[in-house]
Design a protein around this motif. Sequence first.
Motif, mmCIF file in Angstrom:
data_model
loop_
_atom_site.group_PDB
_atom_site.id
_atom_site.type_symbol
_atom_site.label_atom_id
_atom_site.label_comp_id
_atom_site.label_asym_id
_atom_site.label_seq_id
_atom_site.Cartn_x
_atom_site.Cartn_y
_atom_site.Cartn_z
ATOM 1 N N GLY B 167 0.826 -1.200 0.000
ATOM 2 C CA GLY B 167 0.000 0.000 0.000
ATOM 3 C C GLY B 167 0.860 1.249 0.000
ATOM 4 O O GLY B 167 0.565 2.226 -0.685
ATOM 5 N N PHE B 168 1.961 1.194 0.751
ATOM 6 C CA PHE B 168 2.852 2.351 0.787
ATOM 7 C C PHE B 168 3.524 2.567 -0.558
ATOM 8 O O PHE B 168 3.534 3.678 -1.086
ATOM 9 N N PHE B 169 4.079 1.492 -1.116
ATOM 10 C CA PHE B 169 4.757 1.624 -2.411
ATOM 11 C C PHE B 169 3.802 2.157 -3.481
ATOM 12 O O PHE B 169 4.210 2.886 -4.373
ATOM 13 N N ASP B 170 2.538 1.749 -3.389
ATOM 14 C CA ASP B 170 1.565 2.185 -4.386
ATOM 15 C C ASP B 170 1.430 3.703 -4.449
ATOM 16 O O ASP B 170 1.064 4.251 -5.482
ATOM 17 N N THR B 171 1.708 4.364 -3.301
ATOM 18 C CA THR B 171 1.474 5.805 -3.278
ATOM 19 C C THR B 171 2.654 6.595 -3.833
ATOM 20 O O THR B 171 2.532 7.785 -4.062
ATOM 21 N N ILE B 172 3.799 5.944 -4.019
ATOM 22 C CA ILE B 172 4.931 6.672 -4.600
ATOM 23 C C ILE B 172 4.635 6.869 -6.089
ATOM 24 O O ILE B 172 4.360 5.908 -6.790
ATOM 25 N N PRO B 173 4.691 8.100 -6.556
ATOM 26 C CA PRO B 173 4.275 8.365 -7.937
ATOM 27 C C PRO B 173 5.038 7.527 -8.958
ATOM 28 O O PRO B 173 6.258 7.386 -8.868
ATOM 29 N N GLU B 178 9.098 6.067 -14.241
ATOM 30 C CA GLU B 178 9.172 6.273 -15.685
ATOM 31 C C GLU B 178 10.370 7.141 -16.035
ATOM 32 O O GLU B 178 11.116 6.833 -16.972
ATOM 33 N N ALA B 179 10.566 8.200 -15.245
ATOM 34 C CA ALA B 179 11.705 9.073 -15.497
ATOM 35 C C ALA B 179 13.002 8.295 -15.420
ATOM 36 O O ALA B 179 13.881 8.414 -16.283
ATOM 37 N N ALA B 180 13.098 7.449 -14.394
ATOM 38 C CA ALA B 180 14.321 6.672 -14.218
ATOM 39 C C ALA B 180 14.520 5.702 -15.371
ATOM 40 O O ALA B 180 15.638 5.507 -15.858
ATOM 41 N N THR B 181 13.419 5.088 -15.829
ATOM 42 C CA THR B 181 13.533 4.135 -16.929
ATOM 43 C C THR B 181 14.030 4.834 -18.184
ATOM 44 O O THR B 181 14.875 4.304 -18.913
ATOM 45 N N ILE B 182 13.531 6.043 -18.417
ATOM 46 C CA ILE B 182 13.989 6.791 -19.590
ATOM 47 C C ILE B 182 15.479 7.067 -19.475
ATOM 48 O O ILE B 182 16.218 6.991 -20.443
ATOM 49 N N ASP B 183 15.942 7.333 -18.253
ATOM 50 C CA ASP B 183 17.369 7.561 -18.054
ATOM 51 C C ASP B 183 18.182 6.284 -18.112
ATOM 52 O O ASP B 183 19.389 6.292 -17.867
ATOM 53 N N GLY B 184 17.522 5.144 -18.322
ATOM 54 C CA GLY B 184 18.255 3.897 -18.513
ATOM 55 C C GLY B 184 18.418 3.049 -17.275
ATOM 56 O O GLY B 184 19.224 2.126 -17.262
ATOM 57 N N GLN B 189 17.686 -1.339 -10.220
ATOM 58 C CA GLN B 189 18.248 -0.072 -9.738
ATOM 59 C C GLN B 189 17.153 0.833 -9.188
ATOM 60 O O GLN B 189 17.350 1.516 -8.191
ATOM 61 N N ILE B 190 15.985 0.801 -9.836
ATOM 62 C CA ILE B 190 14.887 1.634 -9.335
ATOM 63 C C ILE B 190 14.520 1.224 -7.908
ATOM 64 O O ILE B 190 14.330 2.056 -7.032
#
Lengths: 499, 287
Positions: B167-173, B178-184, B189-190
């Motif tokens: 439930g907690f993890f769900d609230t992290i945007p 997505e931003a991190a994935t775009i950065d590779g 790592q995420i």
Amino acid sequence: MTFVEYKQLNPFQRFAYNFKKFILNIPHAVVSFFKAIGRAIVKFFTGVGKGFANYGKTFVKGDWATKLSYLIFGVGDLHKGKYYKGILFFLSEVLYILYMVFFGWNYLKDFGTLGVVKAHTEYINGVIPQTVPGDNSMLILLYSVLSIVITVVVFAIYIANIKDAYKHQIMIANGEKPTTLKADVKDFLDGKYHITLLSFPVLMIGIFNILPLIFMILIAFTNYDMQHLPPGTLFTWVGFDNLASLFNVVDSARRAKTFIELTEWTLIWAVAATFSNYILGMIFALMINKKGIKFKALWRTLFVITIAVPQFVSLLLMNQMLQTNGAINILLSNITGSNVEIQFLNDSAFLARMTVIIVNCWVGIPYTILSMSGILMNIPEDLYESARIDGASPVKTFTKITLPYMLFVTTPQLITQFVGNINNFNVIFLLTGGGPSTHEYYQAGQTDILVTWLFNLTMNSQDYGLAAAIGILVFIVCATLSLIVYNSSKSMKDEEAFS
Amino acid sequence: MIKSYKFRRHLANGFIYLFLIVMGIIWISPFVYLVMHSFRGEGMITVPYLVPHEWTLQNYIDLFTGAGGNAQLNFPRWFLNTFVVACFSCVISTVSVLMVSYAFSRLRFKARKKFMNVGMILGMFPGFMTMIAIYYLLKAMGLTQNLVALVICYSCGAGLGFQISKGFFDTIPRALDEAATIDGATKNQIFWRIILPMSKPIVVYTVLTSFIGPWTDFILAKIIMGDKRENYTVAIGLQLMQQLEFKNTYYKQFLAGSVVVAVPITLLFLKMQKYYVEGVTAGGVKG
């Protein structure tokens, strides 16, 4: 009823209307639940059918290595240059065969009978007596279950092996190369990360939760009890006899009576315990969090200490304090000036049951306070502000904002608590030990709920079969209830609403 | 008009304070009784008055030195056992809970919902229904009556308790992912670099709950340890002191032992409570 008509009702009529709708809706919910189960079963079988079709098709289209993979795991992968995977597949087959030959089969072959040879005495040279151990039904059942689970897993590996072999055959035919070990490892940290994360916990849960569960469910269909206790004697399959004996008021009157009356008490207890905690806890939480009340943290801490102290300490202490010469009677004596000796836990069933419910409030309300405080602090302030600007009275803001919000958020929690109370072993066992005792019940006292009865049956009278049957019934009730509620609750439906 | 409104509010608050004070006394007094009587010098099990007449530290000294006692009741040893078990099972449980909840919260894969439902159903069986089977499994592995068995039992099912941290993890945007994935960045790592550092409350909460578990459980420990008293944990040890054969002599030591166990657990819990509220208010909005 139209929307306009609904809007014209007063709150009580609305509540009555909604309540009626909810009750009328229960059969529908149950029906759709079973329909969903039916659909799942159909889906399962069509899936199995498709699996078989694929199985045949792959065999026809496969080259020699793929075909050989149907017998020897990993040949296809080895042939296509995917060495590490091929070796792993092959090793799993070898290990499985070794396990079955040297260990598993010895037990699995007796699975149908659970053993036939009793422990008996033989005479060496016809003179010296020697006890020969017979079959151990317990171990036969346990290791058979283990072997079956392992077989299922190996079958999954087998299918994966064939699919993999065929996949690589196609890849080679299309002029692609199988991925390297390095790329695969990388994939397990990204695309297939869920496998990396879940495999260890799933393995642990499989061995220490699922395996024992299957075992205990099977036990419910055997006559494993005092008279059939391995290693001395054998037990065997009896079908639904254990379950039937719980409902048979003629042949096993005492058991059936115990079961029916304990079920009643369990339900009364679960309802009373859940709602008393919920409603009183909400009142407490509202008071503590009311604007203008100071020392909020102090009040919360004061109540939360009850949770913090281990339950076996607080409940054993309570038990001592409620005895005839315990602190509560002493306190009452001091107040009234006469000698008070109330038998809270040992005399009348009614008083003992009331005491249990009240003590449970003492134990349980802090939990409600804790979770409700969090939720109350979390209600968006602007809701209240706009209500105030619109001139809503405090009562109105409470019934229109606070209460609906709390109910919406805490309904799943209410169900969890209900289920938790059906399974609430600690409070009953530590506080009353099931007493006051009675001869009318089979291995149970007046405040025993089903789970503590289950415990008595396994620990005191070794009626394992009966106990497992009760466990299954308790489980069915709890699981159905929670599945219906969870899957229809909003939080399940729009999981991503807040992210 | 305004004055009377103020007056009414003060009156209401006054009643609330009164109510809270009375209730607070009711809630806390059993523990005051517990602490007071753990210092009691006279009498055996109960005395016919509420406040002890003679105050002493003897009960605590006896508890830790085993003086004038039975060699089978070795409280320091029990305390050490519980501490060791708690440390190990805490590490294993925390890791598996966080792994499972991250997988269910952030990763999308086939059968995710099915896994979650199965996990929920499994948590619904009466726990000790399986204990007999677990006992025999451990016996087959040659592990009964020792501490390793306890560590395994406490941590093996931990993965099932994923709901709160999920439930907690769900609230992290998700935009962060997505931003991190775009950065590779990979999913791995995420998890380590982004989600975990942002989840301090829930990590602390998980650590503390799994650390507290072994101190408070006693059914499982009892089934596994049987009569091997030197491997007991504090909970079954103290319960043993309550049994008829020891109760007369050891009741006051039982009270002292309860205090010794309850104080650190209470402090830890109060610490945890803060994180619980933080974590659950963030994670629990949707219930």
